[in-house]
Write a protein that holds these residues in place. Structure first.
Motif, PDB file in Angstrom:
ATOM      1  N   ALA A  68       6.769   5.235  -9.173  1.00 43.96           N
ATOM      2  CA  ALA A  68       7.866   4.698  -8.246  1.00 43.96           C
ATOM      3  C   ALA A  68       7.353   3.449  -7.437  1.00 43.96           C
ATOM      4  CB  ALA A  68       8.485   5.838  -7.439  1.00 43.96           C
ATOM      5  N   ALA A  69       6.081   3.942  -7.006  1.00 45.37           N
ATOM      6  CA  ALA A  69       5.820   2.871  -5.686  1.00 45.37           C
ATOM      7  C   ALA A  69       5.403   1.318  -6.688  1.00 45.37           C
ATOM      8  CB  ALA A  69       4.212   3.473  -5.313  1.00 45.37           C
ATOM      9  N   LEU A  70       4.967   1.808  -7.741  1.00 43.17           N
ATOM     10  CA  LEU A  70       4.755   0.455  -8.554  1.00 43.17           C
ATOM     11  C   LEU A  70       6.109  -0.256  -8.867  1.00 43.17           C
ATOM     12  CD1 LEU A  70       2.820  -1.476 -10.489  1.00 43.17           C
ATOM     13  CD2 LEU A  70       3.092   0.558 -12.330  1.00 43.17           C
ATOM     14  N   ASN A  71       6.985   0.493  -9.296  1.00 41.00           N
ATOM     15  CA  ASN A  71       8.428  -0.028  -9.515  1.00 41.00           C
ATOM     16  C   ASN A  71       8.759  -0.952  -8.618  1.00 41.00           C
ATOM     17  OD1 ASN A  71      10.528  -0.447 -11.133  1.00 41.00           O
ATOM     18  ND2 ASN A  71      11.089   1.500 -11.515  1.00 41.00           N
ATOM     19  N   ILE A  72       8.744  -0.456  -7.466  1.00 39.75           N
ATOM     20  CA  ILE A  72       9.522  -1.095  -6.221  1.00 39.75           C
ATOM     21  C   ILE A  72       8.392  -2.478  -5.858  1.00 39.75           C
ATOM     22  CG2 ILE A  72       8.646   0.120  -4.339  1.00 39.75           C
ATOM     23  CD1 ILE A  72      11.128  -0.313  -2.859  1.00 39.75           C
ATOM     24  N   THR A  73       7.218  -2.227  -6.071  1.00 41.95           N
ATOM     25  CA  THR A  73       6.096  -3.165  -5.933  1.00 41.95           C
ATOM     26  C   THR A  73       6.346  -4.343  -6.706  1.00 41.95           C
ATOM     27  OG1 THR A  73       4.408  -1.642  -5.042  1.00 41.95           O
ATOM     28  CG2 THR A  73       3.819  -3.741  -6.071  1.00 41.95           C
ATOM     29  N   THR A  74       6.965  -4.152  -8.060  1.00 41.70           N
ATOM     30  CA  THR A  74       7.286  -5.247  -8.949  1.00 41.70           C
ATOM     31  C   THR A  74       8.173  -6.005  -8.414  1.00 41.70           C
ATOM     32  OG1 THR A  74       8.583  -4.020 -10.369  1.00 41.70           O
ATOM     33  CG2 THR A  74       6.300  -3.949 -10.881  1.00 41.70           C
ATOM     34  N   HIS A  75       9.185  -5.691  -7.423  1.00 37.46           N
ATOM     35  CA  HIS A  75      10.284  -6.178  -6.921  1.00 37.46           C
ATOM     36  C   HIS A  75      10.150  -7.170  -5.789  1.00 37.46           C
ATOM     37  CE1 HIS A  75      12.496  -3.433  -9.342  1.00 37.46           C
ATOM     38  NE2 HIS A  75      13.814  -4.082  -8.988  1.00 37.46           N
ATOM     39  N   VAL A 128      -6.803   0.345  -6.673  1.00 38.85           N
ATOM     40  CA  VAL A 128      -6.853  -0.783  -6.051  1.00 38.85           C
ATOM     41  C   VAL A 128      -6.695  -1.858  -6.973  1.00 38.85           C
ATOM     42  CG1 VAL A 128      -8.080  -2.745  -4.771  1.00 38.85           C
ATOM     43  CG2 VAL A 128      -8.494  -0.417  -4.254  1.00 38.85           C
ATOM     44  N   CYS A 129      -5.160  -2.366  -7.041  1.00 37.12           N
ATOM     45  CA  CYS A 129      -4.796  -3.290  -8.201  1.00 37.12           C
ATOM     46  C   CYS A 129      -4.803  -4.622  -7.675  1.00 37.12           C
ATOM     47  CB  CYS A 129      -3.548  -2.756  -8.628  1.00 37.12           C
ATOM     48  SG  CYS A 129      -3.489  -0.983  -9.035  1.00 37.12           S
ATOM     49  N   GLU A 130      -5.450  -5.466  -8.475  1.00 36.77           N
ATOM     50  CA  GLU A 130      -5.572  -6.869  -7.779  1.00 36.77           C
ATOM     51  C   GLU A 130      -5.040  -7.973  -8.550  1.00 36.77           C
ATOM     52  OE1 GLU A 130      -9.554  -7.150  -5.058  1.00 36.77           O
ATOM     53  OE2 GLU A 130      -9.848  -5.787  -7.086  1.00 36.77           O
ATOM     54  N   ASN A 131      -4.528  -9.166  -8.052  1.00 35.86           N
ATOM     55  CA  ASN A 131      -4.050 -10.287  -8.902  1.00 35.86           C
ATOM     56  C   ASN A 131      -2.912  -9.639  -9.888  1.00 35.86           C
ATOM     57  OD1 ASN A 131      -3.868 -12.856  -9.998  1.00 35.86           O
ATOM     58  ND2 ASN A 131      -5.207 -12.399 -11.722  1.00 35.86           N
ATOM     59  N   VAL A 165       0.674  -1.074   0.044  1.00 26.90           N
ATOM     60  CA  VAL A 165      -0.038   0.002   0.113  1.00 26.90           C
ATOM     61  C   VAL A 165       0.894   1.276   0.017  1.00 26.90           C
ATOM     62  CG1 VAL A 165      -1.800  -1.113   1.046  1.00 26.90           C
ATOM     63  CG2 VAL A 165      -0.032   0.003   2.593  1.00 26.90           C
ATOM     64  N   CYS A 166       0.362   2.342  -0.519  1.00 25.02           N
ATOM     65  CA  CYS A 166       1.170   3.474  -0.386  1.00 25.02           C
ATOM     66  C   CYS A 166       0.158   4.702  -0.507  1.00 25.02           C
ATOM     67  CB  CYS A 166       1.852   3.786  -1.982  1.00 25.02           C
ATOM     68  SG  CYS A 166       2.972   5.115  -1.993  1.00 25.02           S
ATOM     69  N   PHE A 205      -2.047  -4.259  -4.744  1.00 25.47           N
ATOM     70  CA  PHE A 205      -1.142  -3.071  -4.808  1.00 25.47           C
ATOM     71  C   PHE A 205      -2.419  -1.845  -4.585  1.00 25.47           C
ATOM     72  CE2 PHE A 205       0.704   0.460  -7.542  1.00 25.47           C
ATOM     73  CZ  PHE A 205       1.412   1.000  -6.206  1.00 25.47           C
ATOM     74  N   VAL A 206      -2.223  -1.026  -3.622  1.00 22.16           N
ATOM     75  CA  VAL A 206      -3.198   0.023  -3.417  1.00 22.16           C
ATOM     76  C   VAL A 206      -2.372   1.335  -3.375  1.00 22.16           C
ATOM     77  CG1 VAL A 206      -4.991   0.998  -1.899  1.00 22.16           C
ATOM     78  CG2 VAL A 206      -4.843  -1.533  -2.007  1.00 22.16           C
ATOM     79  N   ALA A 207      -2.735   2.490  -3.951  1.00 20.56           N
ATOM     80  CA  ALA A 207      -2.015   3.434  -3.884  1.00 20.56           C
ATOM     81  C   ALA A 207      -2.722   4.809  -4.216  1.00 20.56           C
ATOM     82  CB  ALA A 207      -0.845   3.524  -4.920  1.00 20.56           C
ATOM     83  N   LYS A 208      -2.288   5.899  -3.783  1.00 19.76           N
ATOM     84  CA  LYS A 208      -3.145   7.285  -3.956  1.00 19.76           C
ATOM     85  C   LYS A 208      -2.806   7.628  -5.436  1.00 19.76           C
ATOM     86  CE  LYS A 208      -3.351  10.260  -0.638  1.00 19.76           C
ATOM     87  NZ  LYS A 208      -3.049  11.199   0.254  1.00 19.76           N
ATOM     88  N   ILE A 209      -3.884   8.090  -6.029  1.00 16.18           N
ATOM     89  CA  ILE A 209      -3.948   8.800  -7.497  1.00 16.18           C
ATOM     90  C   ILE A 209      -4.513  10.179  -7.481  1.00 16.18           C
ATOM     91  CG2 ILE A 209      -5.904   7.668  -8.231  1.00 16.18           C
ATOM     92  CD1 ILE A 209      -4.486   6.990 -10.915  1.00 16.18           C
ATOM     93  N   PHE A 210      -3.982  11.013  -8.153  1.00 17.64           N
ATOM     94  CA  PHE A 210      -4.723  12.221  -8.352  1.00 17.64           C
ATOM     95  C   PHE A 210      -5.413  12.348  -9.806  1.00 17.64           C
ATOM     96  CE2 PHE A 210      -1.792  15.244  -5.658  1.00 17.64           C
ATOM     97  CZ  PHE A 210      -2.250  14.819  -4.624  1.00 17.64           C
ATOM     98  N   ARG A 211      -6.746  12.398  -9.791  1.00 19.63           N
ATOM     99  CA  ARG A 211      -7.515  12.170 -11.028  1.00 19.63           C
ATOM    100  C   ARG A 211      -7.442  13.547 -11.807  1.00 19.63           C
ATOM    101  NH1 ARG A 211     -13.019  11.119  -8.241  1.00 19.63           N
ATOM    102  NH2 ARG A 211     -12.251  13.000  -6.839  1.00 19.63           N
TER     103      ARG A 211
END
Length: 250
Positions: A148-155, A205-208, A124-125, A163-169
């Motif tokens: 950047a959060a997604l990048n480290i998440t792939t590791h 909210v990114c699942e699977n 989560v981020c 994976f859950v993260a804040k986004i600005f619409r």
């Protein structure tokens, strides 16, 4: 003064004080869990850009609370929670802190070491920049932080993980969704009740987690980075992004 007065009138600000949460943002993760059942079968969790620690608090209370009741998930594995931030924060029960940079492979390696070589079930981020009021700039920096959060998440995330993260619409949000969908079979945008109506924030909210065949995580370049507007490239923004991202509690 204006923001302080506004916060004191806010029901979630008062509830956070009453219930001992470090920030009202704890309710955002609690409400996302209620909607998506995020904590089911989770024993190893990572909180990126964790300071001041409200999301780590939620993870600790929920996961360790379940463990203390004997309700263990995934074959009874021990619950482990790792919080990562550039700045130190006050200790939390059952939470291991890493004071590190989420763009460094050494940080990813340290997370895995704390999990004894096993990947995380959930990352989560809640990190966000200090809002400048210049929407294009704010959206750009938040997009780079999310990448950047997604990048480290792939590791560090296991196949099938969340994976859950804040986004600005903003105008580039569709591009971000398309990037996330390369790595996750389900990507949903949600705005919890505790997120202020006046805020442009939402949460993906990114699942699977299911990366493309043959994909090898690589920290040396920004993951799937694109040019947002006419702003400077990632390397010139990275330090500012990481300094501004920590401790968001809006």
């Amino acid at each position: 003064m204006g923001r302080s007065s506004k916060d004191k009138r806010d029901i979630y600000y008062r509830l956070a004080k009453e219930e001992g949460w470090r920030a009202r943002s704890a309710f955002k993760l609690l409400q996302l869990d209620h909607e998506f059942n995020l904590f089911s079968d989770v024993n190893r969790a990572v909180d990126l850009c964790a300071a001041p620690g409200s999301w780590s608090q939620v993870l600790s209370r929920k996961l360790r609370g379940r463990e203390e009741k004997g309700e263990k998930a995934n074959g009874g594995e021990e619950v482990k929670i790792v919080a990562v931030d550039l700045q130190a924060m006050a200790p939390l029960p059952g939470v291991t802190q890493i004071q590190g940079d989420i763009t460094k492979v050494s940080t990813a390696q340290e997370i895995i070491r704390h999990f004894e070589g096993q990947p995380a079930d959930l990352v989560v981020c809640d990190g966000a920049p200090d809002v400048t009021g210049l929407h294009d700039v704010d959206e750009y920096i938040q997009a780079q932080l999310l990448l950047a959060a997604l990048n480290i998440t792939t590791h560090v995330l296991k196949p099938g993980g969340t994976f859950v993260a804040k986004i600005f619409r903003g105008k580039d949000v569709t591009l971000l969704y398309s990037q996330l969908k390369i790595f996750f079979s389900s990507v949903t945008c949600s705005k919890p009740r505790s997120s202020r109506n006046s805020s442009i924030e939402a949460f993906v909210v990114c699942e699977n987690y299911s990366p493309p065949e043959g994909y090898v995580p690589n920290m040396s370049n920004p993951l799937l980075d694109h040019s947002y507007g006419n702003y400077k490239e990632w390397e010139e923004w990275k330090c500012l992004t990481l300094v501004w991202c920590c401790g968001a509690s809006a």
